[in-house]
Motif scaffolding. Sequence first.
Motif, PDB file in Angstrom:
ATOM      1  N   THR A  48       0.837  -1.200   0.000  1.00  0.00           N
ATOM      2  CA  THR A  48       0.000   0.000   0.000  1.00  0.00           C
ATOM      3  C   THR A  48       0.872   1.251   0.000  1.00  0.00           C
ATOM      4  O   THR A  48       0.662   2.175  -0.795  1.00  0.00           O
ATOM      5  CB  THR A  48      -0.933   0.016   1.225  1.00  0.00           C
ATOM      6  N   VAL A  49       1.875   1.271   0.869  1.00  0.00           N
ATOM      7  CA  VAL A  49       2.765   2.430   0.952  1.00  0.00           C
ATOM      8  C   VAL A  49       3.555   2.599  -0.339  1.00  0.00           C
ATOM      9  O   VAL A  49       3.704   3.708  -0.849  1.00  0.00           O
ATOM     10  CB  VAL A  49       3.713   2.307   2.166  1.00  0.00           C
ATOM     11  N   GLU A  50       4.021   1.492  -0.899  1.00  0.00           N
ATOM     12  CA  GLU A  50       4.759   1.544  -2.167  1.00  0.00           C
ATOM     13  C   GLU A  50       3.893   2.146  -3.271  1.00  0.00           C
ATOM     14  O   GLU A  50       4.345   2.997  -4.042  1.00  0.00           O
ATOM     15  CB  GLU A  50       5.222   0.135  -2.553  1.00  0.00           C
ATOM     16  N   HIS A  51       2.645   1.718  -3.328  1.00  0.00           N
ATOM     17  CA  HIS A  51       1.728   2.248  -4.336  1.00  0.00           C
ATOM     18  C   HIS A  51       1.481   3.746  -4.128  1.00  0.00           C
ATOM     19  O   HIS A  51       1.521   4.528  -5.078  1.00  0.00           O
ATOM     20  CB  HIS A  51       0.395   1.490  -4.294  1.00  0.00           C
ATOM     21  N   SER A  55       2.811   7.159  -6.526  1.00  0.00           N
ATOM     22  CA  SER A  55       1.927   8.112  -7.221  1.00  0.00           C
ATOM     23  C   SER A  55       2.559   9.497  -7.312  1.00  0.00           C
ATOM     24  O   SER A  55       1.989  10.391  -7.917  1.00  0.00           O
ATOM     25  CB  SER A  55       0.568   8.185  -6.524  1.00  0.00           C
ATOM     26  N   GLY A  56       3.746   9.668  -6.700  1.00  0.00           N
ATOM     27  CA  GLY A  56       4.480  10.926  -6.853  1.00  0.00           C
ATOM     28  C   GLY A  56       4.374  11.839  -5.647  1.00  0.00           C
ATOM     29  O   GLY A  56       3.697  11.522  -4.661  1.00  0.00           O
ATOM     30  N   TRP A  59       1.702  12.706  -2.185  1.00  0.00           N
ATOM     31  CA  TRP A  59       0.827  11.553  -1.952  1.00  0.00           C
ATOM     32  C   TRP A  59       0.158  11.615  -0.594  1.00  0.00           C
ATOM     33  O   TRP A  59      -1.004  11.224  -0.463  1.00  0.00           O
ATOM     34  CB  TRP A  59       1.581  10.240  -2.146  1.00  0.00           C
ATOM     35  N   GLN A  60       0.840  12.137   0.419  1.00  0.00           N
ATOM     36  CA  GLN A  60       0.229  12.222   1.744  1.00  0.00           C
ATOM     37  C   GLN A  60      -0.930  13.216   1.746  1.00  0.00           C
ATOM     38  O   GLN A  60      -1.973  12.973   2.359  1.00  0.00           O
ATOM     39  CB  GLN A  60       1.273  12.624   2.782  1.00  0.00           C
ATOM     40  N   THR A  61      -0.777  14.309   1.013  1.00  0.00           N
ATOM     41  CA  THR A  61      -1.852  15.299   0.904  1.00  0.00           C
ATOM     42  C   THR A  61      -3.054  14.697   0.188  1.00  0.00           C
ATOM     43  O   THR A  61      -4.197  14.915   0.584  1.00  0.00           O
ATOM     44  CB  THR A  61      -1.343  16.541   0.142  1.00  0.00           C
TER      45      THR A  61
END
Length: 76
Positions: A48-51, A55-56, A59-61
């Motif tokens: 999940t974290v890798e995906h 995404s660039g 990603w956290q936002t």
Amino acid sequence: MTKFDPDIHDDNPPMDAAFMAGMKPSRRGRPKSATPKVEIKIRLDAKTVEHLRGSGPGWQTRVNALLERMVAAGQI
């Protein structure tokens, strides 16, 4: 070459009470947010974290925005 005249070239004004009255504290860093984020620790599956990271940048936002929409919709 002319001689330096401190009465003409005064780069350092006197730090008297009048000068200090006009001073204000410097603000360093980002301005305070009206809605600050809360730092948490969460454990997620590696895939999940890798995906998400794949995404660039930002990603956290994007994850936060998705969770916010799901909460508003009553899905979680």
